[in-house]
Design an enzyme around this catalytic site. Structure first.
Site, PDB file in Angstrom:
ATOM      1  N   LYS A  70      -1.214  -7.825  -8.718  1.00  0.00           N
ATOM      2  CA  LYS A  70      -2.052  -7.785  -7.402  1.00  0.00           C
ATOM      3  C   LYS A  70      -1.658  -6.540  -6.574  1.00  0.00           C
ATOM      4  O   LYS A  70      -0.762  -6.799  -5.724  1.00  0.00           O
ATOM      5  CB  LYS A  70      -2.000  -9.058  -6.718  1.00  0.00           C
ATOM      6  CG  LYS A  70      -3.261  -9.200  -5.916  1.00  0.00           C
ATOM      7  CD  LYS A  70      -3.090  -9.614  -4.451  1.00  0.00           C
ATOM      8  CE  LYS A  70      -2.489  -8.772  -3.433  1.00  0.00           C
ATOM      9  NZ  LYS A  70      -3.381  -7.644  -3.058  1.00  0.00           N
ATOM     10  N   ARG A  83      -6.042  -1.596  -0.358  1.00  0.00           N
ATOM     11  CA  ARG A  83      -6.364  -0.440   0.075  1.00  0.00           C
ATOM     12  C   ARG A  83      -6.176   0.964  -0.573  1.00  0.00           C
ATOM     13  O   ARG A  83      -7.038   1.786  -0.247  1.00  0.00           O
ATOM     14  CB  ARG A  83      -5.151  -0.282   1.315  1.00  0.00           C
ATOM     15  CG  ARG A  83      -5.417  -1.386   2.377  1.00  0.00           C
ATOM     16  CD  ARG A  83      -4.110  -1.057   3.431  1.00  0.00           C
ATOM     17  NE  ARG A  83      -4.171  -2.093   4.353  1.00  0.00           N
ATOM     18  CZ  ARG A  83      -3.191  -2.315   5.345  1.00  0.00           C
ATOM     19  NH1 ARG A  83      -2.328  -1.387   5.665  1.00  0.00           N
ATOM     20  NH2 ARG A  83      -3.301  -3.346   6.149  1.00  0.00           N
ATOM     21  N   CYS A 138      10.017   1.609   3.298  1.00  0.00           N
ATOM     22  CA  CYS A 138      10.965   0.455   3.969  1.00  0.00           C
ATOM     23  C   CYS A 138      12.272   1.132   3.955  1.00  0.00           C
ATOM     24  O   CYS A 138      13.257   0.412   4.187  1.00  0.00           O
ATOM     25  CB  CYS A 138      10.853  -0.615   3.127  1.00  0.00           C
ATOM     26  SG  CYS A 138      11.459  -0.711   1.096  1.00  0.00           S
ATOM     27  N   PHE A 172       0.812  -1.277  -0.161  1.00  0.00           N
ATOM     28  CA  PHE A 172       0.046   0.077   0.016  1.00  0.00           C
ATOM     29  C   PHE A 172       0.803   1.013   0.008  1.00  0.00           C
ATOM     30  O   PHE A 172       0.321   2.386  -0.426  1.00  0.00           O
ATOM     31  CB  PHE A 172      -0.736  -0.141   1.409  1.00  0.00           C
ATOM     32  CG  PHE A 172      -0.367   0.252   2.556  1.00  0.00           C
ATOM     33  CD1 PHE A 172       0.133   1.556   3.106  1.00  0.00           C
ATOM     34  CD2 PHE A 172       0.175  -0.801   3.300  1.00  0.00           C
ATOM     35  CE1 PHE A 172       1.042   1.811   4.183  1.00  0.00           C
ATOM     36  CE2 PHE A 172       0.772  -0.709   4.525  1.00  0.00           C
ATOM     37  CZ  PHE A 172       1.045   0.725   5.120  1.00  0.00           C
TER      38      PHE A 172
END
Length: 497
Positions: A172, A176, A280, A148
């Site tokens: 895919k 959200r 990240c 997301f």
């Protein structure tokens, strides 16, 4: 309200697993829904991708590149629309969202060079009248499962390179915030991409499991948390797939005593609190070397963290937006609770923040901890929120050991004026991406992104030449044409004598 469906063979297709609401994180308002899908819809998408594969794989790389050039131009023309789709479903500020799209476009730009990137090697006369050449060929139907926090950029790490290499693709995205991926795929079709070459399946674990199990999907790219990355890697490889699975992170920034402290603080503010810490490559641990360095760092950081301008995406002065959901905001608050309970010194507390006029939004203020130790939960686990921990080190060697001992190995940085310290740090550190006076060392598109240790499962990083290697397989052809040369049957291993 917008209803997001799957896109298969260029058409909108309903889901078969119900639907899920989509919210604007700044207001808490429901703005649409996404149809969720499972194995049956994945089967449809794979069938479309498989049918489109032979013609697309045989399309000359130069023609593929021309579509990529058109696609890049359309992405640039629709930059603001893509950014708004990100901001209204993810929550990040307008400029942060624009930056995300631009970094994604850079990968598309790199993919425009695919004729050069796919060039093989040729050697004449490897043996008597024998020639040898190598070729990189597409694997087939590939899939990408994306998070997301970068709904445009991370998919663009994957599908442009996979498709440029001659594969077809199933995306895919996160359920959200599906708006930006859908717009990006629509623009790709407008650029002339044939139907079926790229498809979108929206869904949760059912869709993921169907992708990992499907025998006609040859490879999977994933970005997300480490537990899920490990699951995707182990399940996908057990089913014979090539898998690259990028996981979580706990990125440290070492601040040496000789560092420009103002520069270091500026870097920490952007790297720790930008995108509300939901990335990240966020710096979540500052490691000042020496008590005096640590005291100066905390003294300068404290007012800056308290003064972060938190606002909605369309506030031009906003430096940080809301978190993606109310549940995630509560999870981040829980980490702050735990840090206090375990004995860390909470210098700035972002819990309980409320923005006037947006009381139902998923906002939280920036938080700053000092005297965090390596046994604390807030040090060990990825918080994925605007929480910065200061973990003091008594020496350069201790700081390096702290970074190397952590289970994650995504990114790290050092701030120093000492070239010897910087070079030693880069050599010794067991981390995939290293910054020297650069807080977020995300490689540009023509290099490659990838961590070490439990931040990456698989042998290939994302985009750059790593993507070319991941999305193709090497074939080497050795050929000899009749020349009148006869050597008789040869029963030993062939030698070039």
């Amino acid at each position: 309200m917008t209803i997001y469906k799957n896109i298969i063979n260029g058409d909108f297709v309903d889901g078969d697993m119900g639907s899920q609401p989509i919210f604007n994180p700044a207001t808490g308002e429901e703005t649409g829904s996404v149809m969720l899908s499972g194995a049956a819809v994945v089967d449809q998408a794979v069938a479309a991708a498989k049918a489109a594969l032979p013609a697309w794989a045989d399309t000359p790389p130069l023609k593929r590149a021309r579509i990529m050039f058109k696609y890049k131009a359309l992405l640039e023309e629709n930059l603001d629309a893509l950014a708004e789709a990100i901001s209204t479903q993810h929550g990040k500020t307008r400029e942060d969202a624009r930056g995300e799209v631009i970094r994604g476009i850079e990968v598309v730009e790199f993919a425009c060079g695919i004729p050069h990137l796919l060039r093989g090697d040729y050697t004449r006369n490897v043996g008597p009248a024998i020639d040898s050449y190598s070729d990189r060929q597409p694997l087939g139907v590939m899939a990408g499962i994306t998070p997301f926090n970068f709904p445009a950029m991370v998919p663009m790490w994957m599908f442009p390179m996979a498709i440029a290499c001659g594969n077809t693709f199933i995306l895919k995205p996160s359920e959200r915030d599906p708006g930006a991926p859908q717009l990006a795929i629509d623009l790709f079709h407008q650029a002339g991409l044939p139907k079926g070459v790229i498809n979108i399946v929206n869904g949760g674990k059912d869709a993921v499991d169907a992708i990992l199990a499907h025998p006609d999907i040859k490879g999977v790219s994933f970005v997300g948390s480490t537990p899920i990355a490990e699951y995707v890697y182990s399940t996908g490889t057990a089913n014979g797939k090539r898998v690259q699975a990028l996981g979580g992170a706990k990125n440290h920034m070492v601040i040496m005593p000789d560092a420009d402290m103002d520069q270091a603080v500026d870097a920490l503010m952007g790297a720790g609190y930008g995108s509300a810490g939901e990335r990240c490559m966020a710096i979540s641990v500052a490691v000042p070397v020496g008590e005096e360095t640590a005291d100066r760092l905390v003294e300068k950081l404290t007012p800056r963290v308290r003064g972060i301008k938190v606002g909605a995406w369309d506030d031009p002065d906003a430096e940080m937006g809301p978190l993606i959901t109310g549940q995630h905001r509560d999870k981040v608050s829980g980490y702050i609770d735990q840090g206090v309970a375990e004995g860390a010194e909470l210098v700035v507390d972002g819990r309980g923040f409320s923005l006037q006029g947006y009381e139902n939004g998923y906002f939280i203020g920036g938080s700053l901890f000092d005297r965090v130790t390596t046994d604390m939960t807030i040090y060990k686990e990825e918080i994925f929120g605007p929480v910065l921990s200061v973990a003091r080190a008594d020496s350069f060697d201790t700081a390096v050991q702290m970074v190397n001992d952590h289970e994650f190995g995504n990114g790290t940085a050092i701030f120093t004026r000492d070239g010897d310290a910087a070079r030693s740090f880069a050599d010794q550190i067991q981390i995939g991406m290293v910054g020297i006076n650069v807080p977020i060392p995300v490689p540009v598109a023509y290099h490659s992104f990838g961590g070490w240790k439990r931040s990456l499962f698989g042998d290939h990083g994302a985009y750059g030449m790593e993507a070319v290697r991941f999305y193709t397989r090497l074939k080497t052809v050795t050929s000899r044409w009749p020349t009148g040369i006869r050597s008789g049957a040869q029963f030993n291993f062939p030698l070039n004598n």
